[in-house]
Motif scaffolding. Sequence first.
Motif: not given
Length: 121
Positions: A11-12, A14-26
């Motif tokens: 979770d930590e 993913l929280a540090g990943i900028p969009e749009p990559a965060r949504t993609t990885l989630e």
Amino acid sequence: MKGKPPAKNVDEYLAGIPEPARTTLEHIRAVIRSVVPRDTTEVISYGMPMFKYNGMLVGYAAFKSHCSLFPTGSGVRKFQKELKGYSTDKGTIRFPPDKPLPDALVRKIVKSRVAENKEWD
């Protein structure tokens, strides 16, 4: 991503990943979770999220200009035909942060990896 202290948990990370990559990885994470055995764990290994079931199954990460899925074992080699059009090498599948791999392909790769790791049981 470079320049940050390593994440202590997924979770930590993913929280540090900028969009749009965060949504993609989630989304990739949710697809993987939907097919792995119940006793699969999520860990941070080599600075990235990994699913672990009788050994490492599959990992994923964000980079400056792409995201990657890391199917350990024969995950890339076994699916060369389906991965045509993606940048791959021995253990990596790269894709644009705003265009995740198709869910059906991710499920197929993960199920194959689970079967491989069950052989080690």
